[in-house]
Design a protein around this motif. Structure first.
Motif, short mmCIF file in Angstrom:
data_model
loop_
_atom_site.label_atom_id
_atom_site.label_comp_id
_atom_site.label_asym_id
_atom_site.label_seq_id
_atom_site.Cartn_x
_atom_site.Cartn_y
_atom_site.Cartn_z
N UNK A 1 0.87 -1.09 0.12
CA UNK A 1 -0.19 -0.15 0.02
C UNK A 1 0.87 1.26 0.00
N UNK A 2 1.84 1.22 0.86
CA UNK A 2 2.94 2.50 1.10
C UNK A 2 3.65 2.57 -0.35
N UNK A 3 4.11 1.43 -1.12
CA UNK A 3 4.91 1.61 -2.15
C UNK A 3 4.33 2.24 -3.32
N UNK A 4 2.85 1.67 -3.33
CA UNK A 4 2.25 2.12 -4.60
C UNK A 4 1.79 3.59 -4.19
N UNK A 5 1.51 3.85 -2.86
CA UNK A 5 1.16 5.52 -2.75
C UNK A 5 2.21 6.31 -2.88
N UNK A 6 3.44 5.90 -2.48
CA UNK A 6 4.81 6.33 -2.94
C UNK A 6 4.95 6.85 -4.56
N UNK A 7 4.73 5.81 -5.26
CA UNK A 7 4.89 5.89 -6.61
C UNK A 7 3.42 6.80 -7.37
N UNK A 8 2.50 6.96 -6.47
CA UNK A 8 1.56 7.84 -6.89
C UNK A 8 0.53 6.82 -7.68
N UNK A 9 0.50 5.55 -7.60
CA UNK A 9 -0.26 4.82 -8.54
C UNK A 9 -1.19 3.73 -7.71
N UNK A 10 -2.11 3.32 -8.52
CA UNK A 10 -3.00 2.31 -7.95
C UNK A 10 -2.01 1.14 -7.78
N UNK A 11 -2.25 0.37 -6.80
CA UNK A 11 -1.43 -0.98 -6.81
C UNK A 11 -1.55 -1.59 -8.10
N UNK A 12 -2.72 -1.79 -8.59
CA UNK A 12 -2.80 -2.91 -9.70
C UNK A 12 -2.32 -2.29 -10.80
N UNK A 13 -1.88 -0.91 -11.00
CA UNK A 13 -1.20 -0.50 -12.18
C UNK A 13 0.12 -0.75 -12.16
N UNK A 14 0.79 -0.75 -10.72
CA UNK A 14 2.05 -0.85 -10.54
C UNK A 14 2.41 -2.33 -10.69
N UNK A 15 1.49 -3.24 -10.30
CA UNK A 15 1.92 -4.58 -10.65
C UNK A 15 1.74 -5.07 -12.04
N UNK A 16 0.76 -4.56 -13.00
CA UNK A 16 0.80 -4.50 -14.23
C UNK A 16 2.01 -4.23 -14.94
N UNK A 17 2.66 -3.15 -14.59
CA UNK A 17 3.78 -2.44 -15.08
C UNK A 17 5.07 -3.38 -14.68
N UNK A 18 5.26 -3.68 -13.42
CA UNK A 18 6.42 -4.32 -12.89
C UNK A 18 6.19 -5.72 -13.07
N UNK A 19 5.16 -6.52 -12.83
CA UNK A 19 5.42 -7.99 -12.62
C UNK A 19 4.32 -8.70 -13.70
N UNK A 20 3.74 -8.00 -14.56
CA UNK A 20 2.50 -8.24 -15.37
C UNK A 20 3.02 -8.11 -16.87
N UNK A 21 1.88 -7.93 -17.54
CA UNK A 21 2.29 -7.99 -19.03
C UNK A 21 1.76 -6.37 -19.32
#
Ligand SMILES: O=C([O-])CC(=O)C(=O)O
Ligand SMILES: [Mg+2]
Length: 388
Positions: A120-140
């Motif tokens: 929760x903190x990591x994605x808030x620091x990146x300023x993105x919803x977690x789902x967005x961060x996950x798709x970019x970093x670990x998904x397709x």
């Protein structure tokens, strides 16, 4: 950057309901708030986390082992190499130091609580919803704009008859759900079959039913029950036997012709690997319900997805247990099949953002940084009381 404060508290998520194994009248959860010195929108970023239902609050484990390890760590051991954010993988390694392999026990739940707050903190620091961060970093790179969810209910409840069960399920359909799940194994075979037929009677065409035995059956009964329900063509038959009885699962899989679901009580990568290796699960039709908020968090869940890929399983066979926003983000960002939902129970932890109605069995996620707790007011109000 650094963590400046961690607070945890035990809160009730009790409900007067019963599955085939436990009643939830004394169920609790740990809720955690991890504050950082990173400022966003004029305030320090706080990450929130909690554990999923089915296991009790691991607050004492958090206070005695896992939070002290986090707070005693050197800054460089818990932040990214460029120093701009917390690193969930490094944090997982730090809080799991001096823990032997195997056994797992309730520590998987404690680690899951911290892990949720860190993401929760990591994605808030990146300023993105977690789902967005996950798709970019670990998904397709692609986010699913809406996620398939089904209504899990059909619990045993004092004085609840067939009519009340039907009314409950009709209520879920009215809320916008398409598919519904009900409990079995907490009554006689005859009574459970009547309950199943009562629900099938009110489901419109296009809607489906899952049944969940919560691990109650022995091999003989699991097979007999499967024999009795096979002509109903249910969406799945869940947790027939003990979650770690891979022999039972494998024997049932040979005889029950339709989809099976399990995994909500599999709490580690190693146990998940054994399930895939030895339980006869079929990657073409079965479903996996690992819940990161009970099982060492998303860091472990990412490893499980990798293991599944190596064994020829698509992420689309995964539909986590728990009905919380963390798994909803994972489902949207990492191309899962969908997520569970419990309309009306396990509040305020169950359920998704306010003002996002369920439509034809799907729900959308809000565009807010983090997991989205701030968009679910009853939950956010509770999270604000941690440490108070
Ligand atoms: O009743 C429970 O323990 C919850 C459960 O199995 C589920 O959501 O599938
Ligand atoms: Mg279940």
């Amino acid at each position: 950057m650094k963590i400046t404060n961690v607070e945890v508290k035990t809160v009730p998520i009790s409900s007067p309901i019963r599955n085939a194994y436990i009643d939830f009248s004394k169920m609790t959860a740990s809720a955690i708030a991890i504050t950082t010195d990173v400022i966003r929108d004029g305030k320090p970023v706080v990450g929130y986390g909690f554990n999923s239902n089915g296991r009790y609050a691991p607050t004492s484990l958090l206070n005695e082992r896992f939070i002290p390890r986090l707070l005693e760590a050197e800054a460089k051991d818990i932040i990214t190499d460029d120093g701009t954010n917390l690193d969930p993988h490094k944090i997982h390694a730090i809080i799991m130091s001096n823990e032997k392999p195997g056994g797992h026990g309730e520590r998987t739940v404690a680690v899951g609580v911290i892990d949720m707050a860190i993401w929760d903190a990591v994605s808030k620091i990146e300023g993105k919803p977690l789902y967005q961060l996950l798709a970019e970093k670990y998904g397709n790179g692609q986010v699913d704009e809406k996620v398939y969810i089904y209504a899990a209910g059909g619990y045993y409840f004092p004085d609840k008859g067939l009519k009340e069960l039907q009314d409950e399920m009709k209520g879920y359909l009215e809320l916008g759900y398409k598919d519904v799940k009900m409990k079995v194994g907490g009554a006689s075979l005859k009574e459970d079959l009547h309950r199943i037929e009562a629900v099938l009677d009110i489901l419109p065409s296009g809607s489906g039913l899952m049944v969940d035995a919560n691990g109650r059956f022995d091999l003989k009964y699991a097979i007999e029950f499967g024999e009795k329900i096979k002509d109903y063509e249910l969406i799945w038959y869940e947790e027939a036997g003990d979650p770690l009885d891979f022999h039972l699962q494998a024997e049932l899989s040979k005889r029950y012709p339709h989809a099976i679901a399990t995994g909500e009580n599999i709490f580690s990568l190693q146990d998940a690997t054994n399930l895939i290796r030895y339980a006869g699960m079929n990657p073409e039709k079965d479903f996996l319900q690992f819940d990161c908020a009970l099982s060492y968090g998303l860091v472990e869940y990412l490893r499980i997805l990798e293991m599944l890929d190596e064994h020829g399983w698509s992420s689309r066979r995964c539909i986590p247990h728990g009905g919380h926003q963390m798994s909803l983000n994972i489902a949207a960002g990492l191309a899962l099949h969908g997520n569970e939902s419990y309309p009306g129970v396990f509040q305020p932890f169950g359920g998704f953002a306010d003002n996002y109605a369920v439509e034809d069995g799907y729900v959308k996620l809000p565009e807010v940084p983090g997991i989205g707790f701030e968009a679910k007011s009853d939950l956010y109000n509770l999270l604000l009381t941690i440490g108070k």
